[in-house]
Design a protein around this motif. Structure first.
Motif, mmCIF file in Angstrom:
data_model
loop_
_atom_site.group_PDB
_atom_site.id
_atom_site.type_symbol
_atom_site.label_atom_id
_atom_site.label_comp_id
_atom_site.label_asym_id
_atom_site.label_seq_id
_atom_site.Cartn_x
_atom_site.Cartn_y
_atom_site.Cartn_z
ATOM 1 N N TYR B 405 45.727 44.751 32.756
ATOM 2 C CA TYR B 405 45.258 43.445 32.907
ATOM 3 C C TYR B 405 46.288 42.548 33.646
ATOM 4 O O TYR B 405 46.185 41.737 35.131
ATOM 5 N N GLN B 408 45.725 44.088 37.251
ATOM 6 C CA GLN B 408 45.105 43.686 37.963
ATOM 7 C C GLN B 408 45.603 42.283 38.089
ATOM 8 O O GLN B 408 45.064 41.658 39.656
ATOM 9 N N ASP B 440 39.875 48.126 36.725
ATOM 10 C CA ASP B 440 38.024 47.479 36.411
ATOM 11 C C ASP B 440 38.000 46.199 36.085
ATOM 12 O O ASP B 440 36.526 45.564 35.840
ATOM 13 N N GLU B 441 38.057 45.084 37.296
ATOM 14 C CA GLU B 441 37.528 43.759 37.239
ATOM 15 C C GLU B 441 37.562 43.459 38.633
ATOM 16 O O GLU B 441 37.749 43.952 38.982
ATOM 17 N N THR B 717 29.798 32.698 37.356
ATOM 18 C CA THR B 717 31.278 33.193 38.122
ATOM 19 C C THR B 717 30.787 31.998 38.713
ATOM 20 O O THR B 717 30.408 31.278 38.560
#
Lengths: 436, 878
Positions: B405, B408, B440-441, B717
């Motif tokens: 994380y 990212q 992956d985000e 979102t």
């Protein structure tokens, strides 16, 4: 304003529930239990909004106190009130625990009725409350007593009743400081401040006017300029004066007078009170210095060496010294050698705890440890929490000195000289950390 | 489970036992019994059956017992109003008791009993208590007026209690003054224009005098009230400030914060060149810092407020960076807030220290905190140019940790750094590319793709990298898909020879295989651009980007001003105006800072107007575009937005309800539909502003049929600039009702992180026709006769050419009950039931060969006829 107040035990069972406003329904009690107490995660905010209802909570040991409202209340006031509520309860029945609350629930309801009216906090000074809310039932009071109670509860000096008498007039001043430090591994001070409190215990007759003086830089500079008479005083204590960043006072202190003349005058409550809180950041005496050395030897071993140095007059003694050296989570074994005191690895706390009973000024001591680690495939590095320290020293690290505390009681025949005064300085560690 | 059941049902035996004890002769036993009753009440047991027995214990001279009985009364009086009357006499008697404590107790309790019949009896005792000789009784009575007002506002006005309350502001006792102020402030909130408090220099002077003498809580009430006052000139403003500043040294943090609120507000009026202005600024810093040594919960409140103060007046705390450094043991909520303030205070002078701290934080445990710390490093780079290089190298170090994380988050901020300082740090791209697989985000993937596309000419294998993303195109989120489309088009424009295949692939993926309108539209636009004029395409797609701003997450200025007026309160903790979380009329009034000389520029409009409008200018016209698209030999299936998934009726093309100009860049269009018995409000939200929009919520004003959102607005979102989202909001019909004009008018408030916006729209009344609206024949006949002829209205529907009107109408829940033919005329009898139970009966006359139908409508509520007619018209003509 506050719509209701609930007290829960750690399981979320309601111990006390008092609703002040019609907009708070019974389901609010359950909403907080389900969404906060039973949520089983770290509390991300002390204010929670559930379905347009706001909950403020504080925790004391395993008891939850929650105030609930549907309005735009003064949030700071709600928290101050919750703390005050805890103080009042502690003053009445000691520690806030499930058992004590259950045993005193009638008293708590009576208090809640008195100190919160329609959600508005009312007089919550324990001194005043204790005159008419007692655990032993109400004594029959004469008319004079009744009106004295009401005038005290609502009056200008709500914290003190008239007609107090002591054979011996005595007062104790405690200057309690906690010194906070955050130091880089290289010994650079990242932040340091002292937060201090002046606690006064007074046993004085009548309604005494008190005036408190300390070596506040602003006052002393002013006096130095003021005239020749004070010059001697200025010389005596001028070089020792301290710069106070900010201070706050008990409600008995006349704030407008402090603002105008920077003099601290008041009529104290009977018994103990916290007269003043202050904060300083300049010229702080840091009683200890911690020098860490952490070396990683391969993937499964750590070598730690920590030196502590005491930095005050050799004639003074520090007490209750404790150094806490964090260890990684995958520690499998620790060997410790220390020159002084006792050191132990506490697996449950993930730390080596090194305790020294006493240590004089200008001394130095050392601990070294070898930490063996289990090999892990955890990619995340160990966060290396800082080394923290606890201690107690018999001086004020801020350099604050009490210059005088004068007592005047014009109506009774005792003078300032007849009052026996005691002053004590205690410096304790607050958050005293060195990164490693 | 057993224990839960047990808690709410007291067994009969227990009640019986308590009853016996309550009626016992022994005082002690009685008291113990009442205590047991209260204990049961606390845990939620129903002990209301004991009402008469408990009330019987009321007449006692034992104050403790009396208080317990009162407590019981307050809880159950509402459920047993008739029995509660029994208590009235004792109350009235107690209000005359010689003991002031009992008088006060009685008046305090009576106010808490919310039974209409009792309030009548309350007036006389209350009037006496307001003028009681004892201040303790008066201060209790003052609050009681507020209680009574909450139950029956009219009664309080009629009885003249408000004037008595106003008189109490001049009371000799400071606590009476404070409570009177609190009560008046609360009452004034529900009468925004009443000028109840009537603040003028004289009354302000009284309040300031009382301020020095009353309890800490009283000081808060008075300061909060003072904050509502607007001084006449800067002199008065200064003199009030001078008298309020001593409060900054109070031990109670709430007093301090309320004083800060008054000062922050009145400071607006002081001329900036005044010496006093500078002094005041200096005086504000130390108390704010002191708040940070309070308990953590208060620290949190203080930090949320400091966040506002720093945005309004950064000069106050600019030298105090160090106190916001995070301590290892701070609770997470304090840590996150401190971090926010650190970023706001970061400047060239302190950046080295700040960066060192942030780097430290990025290795902590809490994921949220670490992410925020990493993001903060990026923000420092953007804010302080001199530090950018150090920030970038710090971020690279963090990327080396390979903590997923952290990597990212770092990539997301590096993207912004690239935009702020073009052609400076691109050398790090190689390092970034190494971490491609671990992302992956969506946000990080999108950022990385943007970087690859933007710097395609410097990355040798850019085509390979982008191609690898393309494999799972349909599994990506919209954000990533859009970014990928743009990136590949950029790549194509830069290296046209090698990437033709790739660009065709992505264009067909975006236009043919996707049902996302944004993606399709963007795909078509690129396609058309590339096929008609590659030079123009280059100019558009590779255009120079506008610089990104230095400050992010700033609160919109008008909201900030309002929040400054609410320092210390919940609004300042939530960073939302009170209207966003308070129900009813309270707090809806918007507060504003007073202005000094020049008015603040209206920033709201500017923000709305500056939305990028580059795109429309290159599209010739919609018709042309469509034609050209069709010429491209594409299987163009441009369906209207809602037709695809909505097979039922009530489909209307979305209308623009709220233009972006009026809502700071948020455009809302929408329509209504009824599906499977549920009314749906179909909203299309488009963000035409520069900043990301979050925290959407919707509310309706009271309306004719009680329409209300059945759930929250599901915008999960954040809505990025130029993004569009379609939301379907189910509606219920159980909300509060108020007749609107026109009847089907609906007033809506939509809120996001920027502000609250209001618009109104009209829904077709056919949305409200329920499925079980078919009436029995007999009932129909009887009802038709029963409704007076005055309620009948006739309308003409012209130019209708239908074979089977009834089938079509049935689709809209208009049910044909009978049909007969009279003299060549078809008479159709129909019934409709509205969601609120109103029946509408209709008679439709259709003459063969005549396109004009005649319709008669009968209804007990004739107001709806006009709307129903419009529905007929709409249904029959479509």
């Amino acid at each position: 304003m506050i719509g209701g107040l609930f007290i829960y035990n750690h399981k979320g069972e309601v111990l006390i529930s008092r609703v002040y406003r019609d907009d708070i329904g019974r389901n609010a009690v359950d909403a907080f239990r389900v969404n906060v107490i039973h949520a089983r995660q770290q509390v991300r905010s002390p204010v929670t909004n559930i379905a347009r209802t706001s909950f403020f909570h504080v925790k004391r040991s395993n008891i939850w106190l929650a105030a609930v409202t549907k309005q735009n209340v003064n949030a700071a006031m709600v928290f101050e009130f919750l703390y005050k509520m805890c103080d009042v309860m502690t003053a009445y029945f000691g520690k806030i625990s499930e058992e004590n609350i259950k045993n005193n629930f009638v008293l708590i309801y009576e208090l809640l009725d008195e100190i919160l009216d329609f959600g508005y906090p009312q007089n919550s000074e324990t001194g005043a409350l204790k005159t008419f809310i007692t655990q032993t039932g109400i004594k029959s009071q004469s008319k004079e007593e009744q009106s004295q109670i009401t005038s005290q509860v609502t009056g200008q000096i709500g914290w003190r009743r008239e007609g107090i008498k002591y054979r011996r007039n005595e007062l104790f001043l405690d200057v309690l400081e906690s010194v906070n430090l955050l130091m880089s591994p290289q010994g650079q001070v990242l932040s340091a401040h002292v937060s201090g409190r002046v606690v006064m215990k007074s046993y004085l007759s009548g309604m005494p006017e008190c005036k408190f003086g300390m070596n506040d830089k602003i006052v002393i500079d002013k006096q130095g300029k003021g005239g020749a008479t004070e010059e001697a005083a200025g010389k005596r204590s001028g070089h020792q004066s301290i710069a106070i960043d900010d201070c706050t006072f008990h409600q008995c202190v006349r704030l407008s007078k402090f603002d105008a003349e920077r003099s601290i005058s008041f009529i104290p409550p009977d018994g103990e009170c916290e007269l003043m809180r202050y904060r300083t950041t300049k010229d702080i005496i840091l009683p200890f210095r911690v020098i860490p050395l952490v070396r990683e030897v391969g993937r499964t071993k750590l070598e730690v060496k920590v030196v502590i140095k005491s930095n005050f007059k050799p004639s003074l003694l520090a007490q209750k010294i404790e150094v806490r050296i964090p260890t990684p989570l995958n520690t499998s074994g620790v060997q410790v050698i220390c020159m002084k005191g006792k050191a132990k690895y506490k697996a449950s706390e993930n730390a080596i705890v090194w305790k020294i009973k006493r240590m004089a000024g200008m001394k130095e001591s050392q601990i070294s440890a070898e930490i063996e680690l289990l090999p892990t495939n955890d990619k995340k590095k160990w966060a290396r929490p800082p080394i923290s320290m606890n201690f107690e020293v018999p001086f004020a690290p801020s350099g604050l000195k009490v210059r005088y505390l004068k007592v005047f009681e014009p109506k009774l025949n005792y003078s300032d000289h007849d009052v026996i005064k005691w002053v004590r300085y205690i410096g304790r560690s607050g958050i005293y950390e060195t990164r490693c | 489970m057993r224990s839960v059941m047990f808690r709410f049902h007291v067994c009969a035996g227990e009640i019986f036992e308590l009853k016996a004890e309550l009626n016992s002769d022994k005082k002690e036993k009685k008291k113990e019994a009442v205590k047991k009753v209260i204990a049961s009440m606390t845990v939620g047991k129903d002990v209301s059956a004991l009402f008469p027995d408990v009330v019987n214990c009321m007449q006692t001279d034992n104050l403790e017992l009396k208080k317990l009985v009162y407590l019981y009364l307050m809880n159950y009086a509402k459920s047993q109003p008739d029995m509660a009357i029994m208590a009235v006499n004792t109350f009235v008697k107690d209000c005359e008791d010689p003991n002031p404590l009992i008088r006060a107790l009685a008046v305090r309790t009576m106010g808490c009993i919310r039974v209409d019949k009792i309030t009548e009896y309350l007036c006389e005792p209350l009037r006496k208590c307001l003028k009681d000789e004892d201040p303790y009784v008066r201060k209790t009575a003052a609050v009681c007026v507020a209680k009574l007002h909450d139950i029956n506002a009219q009664l309080v006005e009629d009885q003249g209690f408000l004037d008595t309350l106003k008189d109490l502001i001049s009371d000799s006792n400071p606590m009476v003054v404070a409570n009177a102020v609190a009560a008046l402030s609360e009452i004034a909130e529900s009468h925004p224009n009443s000028n109840l408090l009537d603040l003028n220099p004289q009354s302000i002077n009284k309040l300031l005098t009382a301020l020095n003498e009353c309890t800490e809580w009283g000081q808060i009430f008075i300061l909060d009230c003072l904050a509502n006052y607007t001084p006449r000139d800067d002199r008065e403003s200064q003199s009030i400030c001078e008298r309020v500043t001593p409060r900054l040294s109070h031990a109670n943090s709430a007093v301090v914060l309320s004083a800060v609120k008054v000062l922050m507000k009145f400071m607006e009026m002081l001329p900036k060149d005044l010496d006093y202005y500078g002094t005041l600024l200096k005086k504000l810093a130390p108390p704010l810092v002191t708040l940070l040594s309070a308990e953590p919960e208060l620290q949190y409140v203080a930090l949320r407020n400091i966040n506002l103060i720093v945005q309004k007046r950064p000069e106050i705390l600019k030298h105090e960076m160090k106190v916001f450094f995070v301590k290892y043991n701070d609770p997470i909520y304090v840590k996150l807030e401190k971090l926010d303030i650190m970023i706001r205070l970061a400047s060239q002078a302190n950046i080295a220290q700040v960066l060192a701290e942030l780097k430290e934080y990025a290795t902590e445990v809490d994921v949220d905190f670490v992410r925020k710390a990493v993001r903060a490093i990026g923000r420092c780079a953007i804010k302080v140019e001199q530090s950018a290089e150090r920030c970038v190298s710090t971020l690279l170090d963090l990327i080396q940790t390979k903590v997923n994380y952290v990597v990212q988050e770092a990539i997301v901020v590096i993207k912004d750094i690239f935009r702020k300082y073009p052609n400076k740090y691109e050398s790090v791209i190689a390092t970034l590319c190494e971490n491609l697989d671990s992302l992956d985000e969506p946000e990080a993937r999108a950022a990385m793709i943007w970087i690859v596309g933007e710097y395609a000419e410097r990355i040798d294998n850019a085509d390979e990298l982008l191609e690898s993303f393309l494999e799972g195109f349909h599994d990506e989120s919209t954000q990533v898909q859009l970014q990928l489309l743009t990136a590949i088009v950029k790549l194509f424009l830069k290296k046209p020879t090698e990437t033709q295949e790739l660009v065709q692939q992505v264009l067909s993926l975006a236009t043919q295989d996707s049902d996302n309108p944004d993606l399709r539209d963007r795909g078509y636009i690129y396609w058309r651009l590339l096929s008609t004029d590659p030079v123009a395409a280059k100019e558009v797609v590779l255009a120079e980007k506008p610089l990104i701003s230095e400050e992010t997450d700033l609160i919109e200025p008008t909201l900030l001003e309002e929040l400054i007026c609410h320092i210390g309160t919940l609004a300042s903790v939530y960073h939302k105006p009170p209207s966003a979380f308070v129900e009813g009329s309270r707090g809806v009034m918007h507060k504003r800072l007073p202005a000094q000389g020049t008015e603040c520029p209206d920033v709201g409009n500017a923000a709305g107007g500056s939305a990028p409008e580059a795109a429309p200018s290159i599209i010739p016209s919609q018709g042309d575009l469509l034609g050209d698209l069709l010429n491209l030999d594409l299987p163009a299936v441009l369906l209207p937005l809602f037709n695809t998934n909505c097979s039922s009726y009530g489909i209307l093309y979305p209308q623009v309800w709220l233009p972006a100009m009026k809502a700071k860049g948020l455009e809302i269009s929408g329509t209504f539909a009824r599906r499977a018995g549920v009314i749906q409000m179909e909203l299309v939200l488009t963000n035409k502003a520069m900043s990301v929009m979050t925290d959407f919520a919707i509310q309706f004003n009271r309306n004719s049929f009680g329409l209300a959102p059945a759930g929250p607005l599901q915008v999960l979102t954040p809505l990025g600039p130029n993004q569009t989202i379609e939301v379907s909001l189910p509606l219920s019909t159980v909300g509060p009702v108020m007749k609107m004009d026109p009847l089907n008018n609906l007033q809506v408030a939509v809120k996001n992180n920027i502000d609250v916006f209001y618009f109104s729209c009209q829904y077709p009344i056919s949305m409200l026709f329920v499925e079980d609206g078919k009436m029995e024949r007999q009932v129909f006949l009887a009802t038709w006769k029963d409704i007076p002829n005055d309620n009948e209205s006739q309308f003409q529907i012209q130019d209708c050419h239908l074979n089977s009107a009834s089938n079509k109408l049935q689709g809209s829940n208009i049910f044909t009950i009978a049909k007969r033919t009279v003299e060549g005329q078809d008479m159709l009898y129909m019934s409709i039931k509205l969601s609120n139970g109103i029946w509408v009966l209709a008679e439709l006359k259709v003459q063969a060969g005549n396109p004009n139908y005649t319709i008669s409508l009968k209804c007990r509520a004739p107001e709806v006829s006009q709307c129903v007619f419009q529905c007929y018209e709409a249904v029959l003509k479509n």
